[in-house]
Structures are given as C-alpha cells and as structure tokens.
Design an enzyme around this catalytic site. Structure first.
Site, mmCIF file in Angstrom:
data_model
loop_
_atom_site.group_PDB
_atom_site.id
_atom_site.type_symbol
_atom_site.label_atom_id
_atom_site.label_comp_id
_atom_site.label_asym_id
_atom_site.label_seq_id
_atom_site.Cartn_x
_atom_site.Cartn_y
_atom_site.Cartn_z
ATOM 1 N N LYS A 1 0.792 -1.235 0.000
ATOM 2 C CA LYS A 1 0.000 0.000 0.000
ATOM 3 C C LYS A 1 0.824 1.284 0.000
ATOM 4 C CE LYS A 1 -3.502 -0.877 -0.656
ATOM 5 N NZ LYS A 1 -3.918 -1.461 -1.972
ATOM 6 N N THR B 1 2.502 0.956 -4.839
ATOM 7 C CA THR B 1 3.166 0.007 -5.746
ATOM 8 C C THR B 1 2.626 0.119 -7.164
ATOM 9 O OG1 THR B 1 2.878 -1.449 -3.840
ATOM 10 C CG2 THR B 1 3.979 -2.382 -5.782
ATOM 11 N N TRP C 1 1.107 2.464 -8.626
ATOM 12 C CA TRP C 1 1.443 3.760 -9.227
ATOM 13 C C TRP C 1 2.855 3.715 -9.823
ATOM 14 C CZ3 TRP C 1 1.943 8.860 -5.901
ATOM 15 C CH2 TRP C 1 1.925 9.963 -6.759
ATOM 16 N N HIS D 1 6.942 -7.413 -2.266
ATOM 17 C CA HIS D 1 6.791 -6.672 -1.003
ATOM 18 C C HIS D 1 7.792 -7.177 0.039
ATOM 19 C CE1 HIS D 1 3.333 -4.518 -2.279
ATOM 20 N NE2 HIS D 1 2.435 -5.460 -2.113
ATOM 21 N N ARG E 1 6.257 5.112 1.517
ATOM 22 C CA ARG E 1 5.182 6.069 1.859
ATOM 23 C C ARG E 1 5.168 6.257 3.367
ATOM 24 N NH1 ARG E 1 -1.203 5.023 0.207
ATOM 25 N NH2 ARG E 1 -1.821 7.222 0.242
ATOM 26 N N SER F 1 -4.160 3.106 4.444
ATOM 27 C CA SER F 1 -4.417 2.417 3.182
ATOM 28 C C SER F 1 -4.422 0.895 3.377
ATOM 29 C CB SER F 1 -3.350 2.825 2.159
ATOM 30 O OG SER F 1 -3.635 2.289 0.895
ATOM 31 N N PHE G 1 -3.775 9.964 -10.430
ATOM 32 C CA PHE G 1 -4.713 9.122 -9.685
ATOM 33 C C PHE G 1 -6.062 9.002 -10.405
ATOM 34 C CE2 PHE G 1 -8.141 8.663 -6.555
ATOM 35 C CZ PHE G 1 -7.774 7.462 -5.975
ATOM 36 N N PHE H 1 -9.926 -0.185 -4.737
ATOM 37 C CA PHE H 1 -8.460 -0.320 -4.754
ATOM 38 C C PHE H 1 -7.828 1.073 -4.876
ATOM 39 C CE2 PHE H 1 -4.250 -0.881 -6.274
ATOM 40 C CZ PHE H 1 -3.799 -2.003 -5.603
ATOM 41 N N MET H 2 -8.323 1.851 -5.829
ATOM 42 C CA MET H 2 -7.885 3.250 -5.969
ATOM 43 C C MET H 2 -8.783 4.054 -5.047
ATOM 44 S SD MET H 2 -5.481 3.560 -8.237
ATOM 45 C CE MET H 2 -4.666 2.275 -9.175
ATOM 46 N N ARG H 3 -8.370 4.224 -3.835
ATOM 47 C CA ARG H 3 -9.258 4.736 -2.787
ATOM 48 C C ARG H 3 -9.227 6.264 -2.747
ATOM 49 N NH1 ARG H 3 -9.014 5.869 2.578
ATOM 50 N NH2 ARG H 3 -6.748 5.936 2.310
ATOM 51 N N LYS H 4 -8.145 6.851 -2.258
ATOM 52 C CA LYS H 4 -8.053 8.326 -2.159
ATOM 53 C C LYS H 4 -6.851 8.864 -2.923
ATOM 54 C CE LYS H 4 -11.051 9.856 1.229
ATOM 55 N NZ LYS H 4 -10.767 9.982 2.662
HETATM 56 P P1 A3P Z 1 -4.998 4.959 -0.686
HETATM 57 O O1 A3P Z 1 -5.623 3.732 -0.101
HETATM 58 O O2 A3P Z 1 -4.421 5.869 0.362
HETATM 59 O O3 A3P Z 1 -5.889 5.681 -1.618
HETATM 60 P P2 A3P Z 1 -0.503 -0.282 -3.662
HETATM 61 O O4 A3P Z 1 -0.509 -0.102 -5.134
HETATM 62 O O5 A3P Z 1 0.847 -0.431 -3.066
HETATM 63 O O6 A3P Z 1 -1.475 -1.321 -3.229
HETATM 64 O O7 A3P Z 1 -0.984 1.124 -3.046
HETATM 65 C C1 A3P Z 1 -2.300 1.559 -3.185
HETATM 66 C C2 A3P Z 1 -2.350 2.980 -2.714
HETATM 67 O O8 A3P Z 1 -1.745 3.820 -3.701
HETATM 68 C C3 A3P Z 1 -3.787 3.479 -2.551
HETATM 69 O O9 A3P Z 1 -3.734 4.490 -1.545
HETATM 70 C C4 A3P Z 1 -4.030 4.044 -3.923
HETATM 71 O O10 A3P Z 1 -5.113 4.950 -4.006
HETATM 72 C C5 A3P Z 1 -2.696 4.762 -4.157
HETATM 73 N N1 A3P Z 1 -2.470 5.066 -5.577
HETATM 74 C C6 A3P Z 1 -2.578 4.234 -6.624
HETATM 75 N N2 A3P Z 1 -2.370 4.910 -7.770
HETATM 76 C C7 A3P Z 1 -2.106 6.184 -7.424
HETATM 77 C C8 A3P Z 1 -1.815 7.366 -8.173
HETATM 78 N N3 A3P Z 1 -1.766 7.361 -9.492
HETATM 79 N N4 A3P Z 1 -1.605 8.518 -7.486
HETATM 80 C C9 A3P Z 1 -1.647 8.533 -6.134
HETATM 81 N N5 A3P Z 1 -1.941 7.456 -5.380
HETATM 82 C C10 A3P Z 1 -2.158 6.291 -6.019
#
Ligand code: A3P
Length: 302
Positions: A54, A57, A59, A115, A137, A145, A236, A262-265
């Site tokens: 979280k 990754t 991104w 991971h 992060r 997250s 995002f 999955f794409m939460r905030k």
């Molecule tokens: P949040 O839950 O805080 O929104 P992972 O890919 O390691 O599982 O991480 C997921 C986290 O990265 C989520 O955080 C997701 O929204 C955030 N994320 C994914 N793509 C992103 C982007 N393009 N810009 C910013 N945050 C992003």
C-alpha cells in the site's frame, strides 16, 4: 500469459492466517511456497519494484512501465498491471495465477514486483546485482491504506477494528512484517546495491521530477512531452478509471471494491481523517525511536 476467468462460479475464499518466515509474518501461502521463492533465479537484467504493501506500488509500476514504453499508453493497456509485472511473493489460491510461475516463463528483460523486506529477498537478486526501485510512503497514510485494503481483500487476515489494526501495524504483526523494519532495511541496502529509493510524497509533489529520476536510473532520457504524457496517464484520477490499473479484473470474491475501492483516495494526509491525536503521537514516537538514528525522513503532509 492470458489468464482466463476460470474463477467464475468459484467458492468464496477463506481469509488467511500469518506464518512466520525467519521471524517475519507472511501470508500462509507465501510461507508454504517459501523454498521455491527463496530459490528464485533472478537475471542480471531484471528490474525489481519493491514496496511495503500500500505504499503506491501500482502507481510506480505503471510509471515504470510507461517509461519502458516511452510514454505509449497503448502498450501499457495490453494487459492488467499484475500480468505485465508479476508479483513474485504472492501465491493466491488456484486457479489464480502465481506471479512466480509467470516470472519464470517471462522473456528478459523482466520487471518484477515484490513486497519482501531485505532479509527475505531471494539471494539471487543480490548476487545478480539487479536494479531495484523502492517506493516508500509515510507510516500514517500507509497504515490507513493497508487497513482499508484488509477490509476489501479477502485474501488477507481479518483486520479487526481500526484501533486493533493500528496496534498490529505498530508492532509489525501484519503481512510482510514491520513497516519500520521494511523502510529502514531498504534504506540501508541502497548503500550497497543498485537501489533507487523514492517517496510517494515526492511523487505527489512533483511527478515530472520523480519520473525523470526513474528514467535516468533506467538509463533513458525522455523528452518533456513524453514525461508530461506519463504524468497525465499515471494521475490518480486516470488510473482509477483505467481497467488495466484499477484491479477491476480481480473478481469481487477476492477484491470487494464495494467495501473499499483499490484506488481509494490517493492523497498525502488522509491519515488525519483516521488517527486520534494520541494515535498520531504514538506513530511520531515510534518513528523517532525506530528511525531517528537513520537519515530516513518521511513527510506526512505536503
Ligand atoms: P490509498 O488507499 O491511500 O488511496 P498499492 O498499489 O501499493 O497497493 O498502493 C495503493 C495505494 O496507492 C492506494 O492508496 C491508492 O489509491 C494509491 N495510488 C494508486 N495509484 C495512485 C496514483 N496514481 N496517485 C496517487 N496514489 C495512487
């Protein structure tokens, strides 16, 4: 590597337990496959993307893949991100594909995801001196997250309530172990190996600058319009609606995105909506105690 939707009609999966591998809590399926994972044969031209779960990754994966394709979104849109960049330490129940199987048959040069904390990384990555990108992060946003991800991902242990989850996060009793050990272990490893250590908060602040750093690490010079295209594609809002990056291809039996997307905030500072003042103070104390003597500094707001 075109995985068919063989899981249609499948029974709901059971939430897993954690099993220690060398003192680090891992998902049971990962621990069960440990010998095979440990013996994984990295190749010298592998690129490994490594993160604590979280940390963003997906991104950094999409950014790296866009750089590799010189900013051509059509090349990235050919398959979901987990098929383009296999996740070597995840062993979901069959019929779900294992990243390790995919990685083994993938032609070079491969880009892989993990991971794993430093002590658990298969030794061949060090022996082959592979390039590694580590994306970190801040602990507070990372914890929020990970909590919501536990709620929606039925392949993870039950998170309990927020207070209980936070306690486990602080004591490292969660999958892939302590966040503190993870970020510190990789920070120290970069002194000895080819590791580019990046921060989610920096990427949020100035994605073009950070994308250039990644390109340089990969030995590429990107013209400004290509960098800008990558910035746009990996925003995002765009990744949230992109079926190749938003994990909508994973069935709701595993990822129930009605519970939490999955794409939460995708922000820096969402922790303020979750942490009490006392919890925030405990995290600050833990950071000071466990990272204070290192040069590693995280920003919790921009
Ligand atoms: P949040 O839950 O805080 O929104 P992972 O890919 O390691 O599982 O991480 C997921 C986290 O990265 C989520 O955080 C997701 O929204 C955030 N994320 C994914 N793509 C992103 C982007 N393009 N810009 C910013 N945050 C992003």
């Amino acid at each position: 590597m075109d995985h068919k939707t063989e899981w249609e009609g499948m029974e709901p999966i059971k939430r897993t337990e954690l099993v220690d591998v060398d003192g680090i809590p891992c998902l049971k399926d990962t621990a069960d496959n440990w010998q095979r994972l440990w013996a994984f044969k990295a190749r010298p031209d592998d690129l490994l993307i490594c993160t604590y779960p979280k940390a963003g990754t997906t991104w950094i994966q999409e950014i790296v893949n866009m750089i590799q394709h010189r900013g051509d979104p059509q090349k990235c849109d050919q398959a979901p991100i987990h098929q383009r960049i296999p996740f070597i330490d995840l062993f979901p129940p069959k019929p779900f594909p294992h990243g390790l199987d995919d990685a083994e048959v993938m032609p070079s040069p491969r880009t892989l995801k993990s991971h794993l904390p430093v002590p658990l990384l298969p030794p061949s990555f060090w022996e082959q001196n592979c390039k590694i990108i580590y994306f970190a992060r801040n602990a507070k946003d990372n914890a929020v997250s990970y909590f919501h991800f536990h709620r929606m991902n039925k392949g993870l242990p039950e998170p309990g309530n927020w207070d209980e989850f936070l306690e486990n996060f602080l004591t490292g009793k969660i999958a892939w172990g302590s966040w503190f050990d993870h970020v510190r272990g990789w920070w120290e490893a970069k002194e000895r190996y080819r590791i580019l250590y990046l921060f989610y908060e920096d990427m949020k602040e100035d994605p073009a600058r950070e994308i250039r750093k990644v390109a340089q690490f990969l030995g590429l010079q990107l013209p400004d319009p290509v960098v800008n295209q990558i910035v746009q594609h990996t925003m995002f809002e765009n990744m949230k609606v992109n079926p190749m990056t938003n994990y909508s291809s994973i069935p709701s039996l595993i990822f129930d995105q009605t519970v939490s997307p999955f794409m939460r905030k995708g922000t820096v500072g969402d922790w303020k909506e979750h942490f009490t003042a006392a919890q925030s103070e405990r995290f600050d104390d833990a950071c000071l105690r466990l990272l204070g003597d290192s040069s590693l500094v995280f920003r919790t707001e921009l």
